[in-house]
Design an enzyme around this catalytic site. Structure first.
Site, PDB file in Angstrom:
ATOM      1  N   GLU A  34      -3.530 -10.060  -9.173  1.00 46.54           N
ATOM      2  CA  GLU A  34      -4.415  -8.982  -8.724  1.00 46.54           C
ATOM      3  C   GLU A  34      -5.170  -8.113  -9.542  1.00 46.54           C
ATOM      4  OE1 GLU A  34      -2.699  -8.747  -4.059  1.00 46.54           O
ATOM      5  OE2 GLU A  34      -2.698  -6.976  -5.149  1.00 46.54           O
ATOM      6  N   HIS A  91      -5.174   0.755   1.661  1.00 48.06           N
ATOM      7  CA  HIS A  91      -4.847  -0.331   0.708  1.00 48.06           C
ATOM      8  C   HIS A  91      -4.309  -1.580   1.240  1.00 48.06           C
ATOM      9  CE1 HIS A  91      -5.378   2.931  -2.095  1.00 48.06           C
ATOM     10  NE2 HIS A  91      -4.173   3.734  -1.617  1.00 48.06           N
ATOM     11  N   ARG A 103      -8.270 -10.792   9.702  1.00 51.04           N
ATOM     12  CA  ARG A 103      -7.006 -10.638  10.041  1.00 51.04           C
ATOM     13  C   ARG A 103      -7.229  -9.906  11.399  1.00 51.04           C
ATOM     14  NH1 ARG A 103      -2.941  -8.822   5.222  1.00 51.04           N
ATOM     15  NH2 ARG A 103      -3.989  -9.858   3.619  1.00 51.04           N
ATOM     16  N   TYR A 110      -7.566   6.129 -12.162  1.00 51.56           N
ATOM     17  CA  TYR A 110      -8.198   5.518 -10.893  1.00 51.56           C
ATOM     18  C   TYR A 110      -9.500   5.138 -10.970  1.00 51.56           C
ATOM     19  CZ  TYR A 110      -9.184   6.088  -5.626  1.00 51.56           C
ATOM     20  OH  TYR A 110      -9.628   5.769  -4.404  1.00 51.56           O
ATOM     21  N   LEU A 111      -9.781   3.922 -10.272  1.00 51.68           N
ATOM     22  CA  LEU A 111     -11.088   3.247 -10.462  1.00 51.68           C
ATOM     23  C   LEU A 111     -11.880   3.724  -9.246  1.00 51.68           C
ATOM     24  CD1 LEU A 111     -10.457   0.012 -11.908  1.00 51.68           C
ATOM     25  CD2 LEU A 111     -11.049   1.994 -13.252  1.00 51.68           C
ATOM     26  N   GLU A 121      -1.307  -5.966 -10.075  1.00 54.23           N
ATOM     27  CA  GLU A 121      -0.064  -6.741  -9.829  1.00 54.23           C
ATOM     28  C   GLU A 121      -0.150  -7.957  -9.644  1.00 54.23           C
ATOM     29  OE1 GLU A 121       2.093  -5.544  -6.138  1.00 54.23           O
ATOM     30  OE2 GLU A 121       0.339  -5.883  -4.895  1.00 54.23           O
ATOM     31  N   ARG A 180       4.217 -15.392  -4.550  1.00 50.55           N
ATOM     32  CA  ARG A 180       4.509 -15.873  -3.176  1.00 50.55           C
ATOM     33  C   ARG A 180       3.098 -16.425  -2.790  1.00 50.55           C
ATOM     34  NH1 ARG A 180       1.714 -12.331  -0.308  1.00 50.55           N
ATOM     35  NH2 ARG A 180       2.125  -9.749  -0.866  1.00 50.55           N
ATOM     36  N   GLY A 215       0.799  -1.251   0.087  1.00 52.59           N
ATOM     37  CA  GLY A 215      -0.157  -0.012   0.201  1.00 52.59           C
ATOM     38  C   GLY A 215       1.017   1.179  -0.128  1.00 52.59           C
ATOM     39  N   LYS A 273      -5.363  -5.255   3.018  1.00 49.35           N
ATOM     40  CA  LYS A 273      -6.403  -6.144   3.370  1.00 49.35           C
ATOM     41  C   LYS A 273      -6.799  -6.379   4.683  1.00 49.35           C
ATOM     42  CE  LYS A 273      -4.899  -8.153  -1.052  1.00 49.35           C
ATOM     43  NZ  LYS A 273      -3.965  -8.912  -1.542  1.00 49.35           N
TER      44      LYS A 273
HETATM   45  P1  ADP Z   1       0.523  -2.834  -3.111  1.00 47.79           P
HETATM   46  O1  ADP Z   1       1.603  -3.560  -4.195  1.00 47.79           O
HETATM   47  O2  ADP Z   1       0.908  -1.919  -2.370  1.00 47.79           O
HETATM   48  O3  ADP Z   1      -0.229  -4.052  -2.593  1.00 47.79           O
HETATM   49  P2  ADP Z   1      -1.361  -2.748  -5.538  1.00 47.79           P
HETATM   50  O4  ADP Z   1      -1.024  -2.181  -6.794  1.00 47.79           O
HETATM   51  O5  ADP Z   1      -1.612  -4.096  -5.262  1.00 47.79           O
HETATM   52  O6  ADP Z   1      -0.488  -2.009  -4.342  1.00 47.79           O
HETATM   53  O7  ADP Z   1      -2.585  -1.972  -4.923  1.00 47.79           O
HETATM   54  C1  ADP Z   1      -3.265  -2.128  -3.644  1.00 47.79           C
HETATM   55  C2  ADP Z   1      -4.645  -1.463  -3.386  1.00 47.79           C
HETATM   56  O8  ADP Z   1      -4.702  -0.186  -3.888  1.00 47.79           O
HETATM   57  C3  ADP Z   1      -5.745  -2.075  -4.394  1.00 47.79           C
HETATM   58  O9  ADP Z   1      -6.326  -3.384  -3.864  1.00 47.79           O
HETATM   59  C4  ADP Z   1      -6.817  -0.955  -4.618  1.00 47.79           C
HETATM   60  O10 ADP Z   1      -7.462  -1.058  -3.415  1.00 47.79           O
HETATM   61  C5  ADP Z   1      -5.787   0.366  -4.591  1.00 47.79           C
HETATM   62  N1  ADP Z   1      -5.529   0.424  -6.081  1.00 47.79           N
HETATM   63  C6  ADP Z   1      -4.766   0.408  -6.863  1.00 47.79           C
HETATM   64  N2  ADP Z   1      -4.631   0.782  -8.060  1.00 47.79           N
HETATM   65  C7  ADP Z   1      -5.712   1.307  -8.036  1.00 47.79           C
HETATM   66  C8  ADP Z   1      -6.534   1.981  -9.171  1.00 47.79           C
HETATM   67  N3  ADP Z   1      -5.773   2.122 -10.483  1.00 47.79           N
HETATM   68  N4  ADP Z   1      -7.822   2.611  -8.937  1.00 47.79           N
HETATM   69  C9  ADP Z   1      -8.242   2.504  -7.644  1.00 47.79           C
HETATM   70  N5  ADP Z   1      -7.468   1.814  -6.595  1.00 47.79           N
HETATM   71  C10 ADP Z   1      -6.369   1.243  -6.952  1.00 47.79           C
END
Ligand code: ADP
Length: 450
Positions: A275, A235, A337, A202-203, A287, A291, A165, A237
């Site tokens: 993901e 960000h 968690r 950004y969604l 991403e 692991r 995050g 879980k």
């Molecule tokens: P990290 O590697 O830090 O875990 P991620 O790329 O997996 O980062 O993103 C973690 C979280 O951030 C996602 O589950 C989502 O909640 C938020 N996020 C990431 N990218 C976007 C996006 N393009 N739009 C909206 N939320 C996002």
């Protein structure tokens, strides 16, 4: 075949791996810092080696100390768990050079997926749908402004080396792009030693859906459906479930096949998670984690597969013990968690456990390294347990979670249990109607958290 495996980790995940080893008749070696001499993983393993002082950089992240522990004990393989060295390509490279087997993917695959820009490029080539965004890195502010305007606001600036995050900044409008760009860059530099960033659309109301994949390294791969991990704080879980309340069998088969084919296409070995954000019926890759995930038990529950055992098997050169046809959803599983943190600001709350009682009964699994009298050291992650429940359907899993949380006793420190008690009373949680922003909004309204 391995007869001894070293586990380069601590806490509940170290126990998880020790348990799989024991069932397979493999000896286990725990490593620990001086702060963890009394930890459960040390007690439970067949052997243990102290690898350094409390800070993880001097112990759990110390490659020379871990390799020496392997050499002293004669362990032939290392299971990295999650976190620490689990996605460190140079560590894996060094193990290859020392003839120690890494239970996980190759250094090359870790490197490709560890860099989010290369990961996206690779996935696009393999036919996986991605979030619209910049093509590769964005070198300067001028380019960032141009790219963001083309994509359309809101956008998110992400550090290519980011994780957990961190290194992600939202720009709602053109006014925010300069600070988002600079902050993501400096966070990337400070936390990961890499200031390269990229930009994504950004969604605004997606769900976080991730697909569990598994490869044998010989061109065969399967998927084990999805997990919905949309309930997140910063960000990260906090509550995960499988199957996803918004995913039907046809959608699972479609995206699952795309993911399995993608990893088969690169001869991926072991467990991996692809993901996605999922909005309006569309998947967008964000991403890949190379692991075992914290939340892997919900997948194990609904498919009856031991993922750690499979990781060890394929590392030994064996085939997976199941194929795609064997993978059929059975019921519903939820994980929460449990962190040693004080609400409402989730401040880490290490300390001595005066009383611990784990819940049990049908469909309940508690993965934790706690015991009565244990002192949680202040140096590491605040995750102290994962409570996983399995029911015939989602309502039964929710009722079981409620019942199990009621049985759990963790005295002496504050935990996140009250959060889950409160969440279970929410209609949206009962119906599964939430997205990645739901929890932050709920926390703001109900706990006044920022
Ligand atoms: P990290 O590697 O830090 O875990 P991620 O790329 O997996 O980062 O993103 C973690 C979280 O951030 C996602 O589950 C989502 O909640 C938020 N996020 C990431 N990218 C976007 C996006 N393009 N739009 C909206 N939320 C996002």
């Amino acid at each position: 075949m391995f007869d001894k495996i070293l586990i380069a980790n601590r806490g509940e995940i170290a126990l998880r791996v020790i348990r799989a080893c024991r069932e397979m008749g493999i000896q286990s070696v725990a490593v620990h810092s001086t702060a963890d001499s009394d930890a459960m993983h040390v007690r439970m393993a067949d052997e243990s080696v102290c690898i350094g002082p409390p800070p993880s950089t001097d112990s759990y992240l110390s490659v020379p100390a871990i390799i020496s522990a392997c050499e002293i004990t004669g362990a032939q393989a290392i299971h990295p768990g999650y976190g620490f060295l689990s996605e460190n390509a140079s560590f894996v490279q060094i193990l290859e050079d020392h003839d120690i087997k890494f239970i996980g993917p190759t250094a090359e695959h870790i490197r490709i997926m560890g860099d989010k820009i290369t990961a996206k490029e690779t996935m696009l080539k393999l036919g996986v749908p991605c979030v619209p965004g910049s093509e590769g890195g964005v070198p300067d502010l001028e380019t960032a402004k141009k790219v963001a305007a083309e994509i359309g606001y809101p956008v998110i600036v992400k550090a290519t080396a980011g994780g957990g995050g961190r290194g992600m900044k939202l720009a709602k409008t053109a006014k925010d792009i300069e600070s988002a760009f600079q902050t993501a860059r400096s966070e990337g530099k400070a936390a990961f030693g890499n200031d390269e960033v990229y930009i994504e659309k950004y969604l605004t109301r997606p769900r976080h859906i991730e697909i569990q994949v598994f490869g044998d390294g010989k061109g065969k791969a399967v998927h084990l459906g999805e997990r919905d991990c949309s309930l997140q704080r910063r960000h990260q879980k906090v509550f995960e479930e499988a199957p996803g309340p918004a995913i039907d069998a046809e959608t699972r088969a479609r995206i699952g096949k795309i993911c399995a084919d993608a990893v088969a296409g690169i001869n991926y070995i072991g467990a991996g998670t692809i993901e996605f954000l999922y909005e309006d019926g569309e998947f967008y890759f964000i991403e890949m984690n190379t692991r075992l995930q914290v939340e892997h038990p919900v997948t194990e529950a609904i498919f009856g597969v031991d993922l750690v055992r499979e990781q060890i098997r394929v590392a030994e050169g064996l085939d997976m013990s199941f194929s795609q046809e064997d993978i059929e959803v059975n019921g519903h599983a939820i994980e929460v968690r449990i962190n040693a943190e004080k609400l409402p600001d989730f401040r880490p709350c290490p300390g001595r456990i005066t009383q611990y009682h784990a819940p049990g009964g049908l469909g309940v699994r508690m993965d934790s390294a706690l015991y009565d009298g244990y002192s949680i050291p202040p140096y590491y992650d605040s995750l102290i347990g994962k409570l996983i429940v399995h029911g015939r359907d989602r309502p039964e899993a929710l009722a079981r979670l409620n019942r199990a949380l009621g049985e759990l006793i963790v005295d002496g420190v504050d935990t996140t249990v009250p959060l889950f008690n409160a969440l279970l009373a929410e209609k949206d949680i009962q119906t599964g109607d939430y997205n990645i922003h739901w929890l932050e909004k709920w926390l703001e309204t109900n706990l006044g958290a920022s």
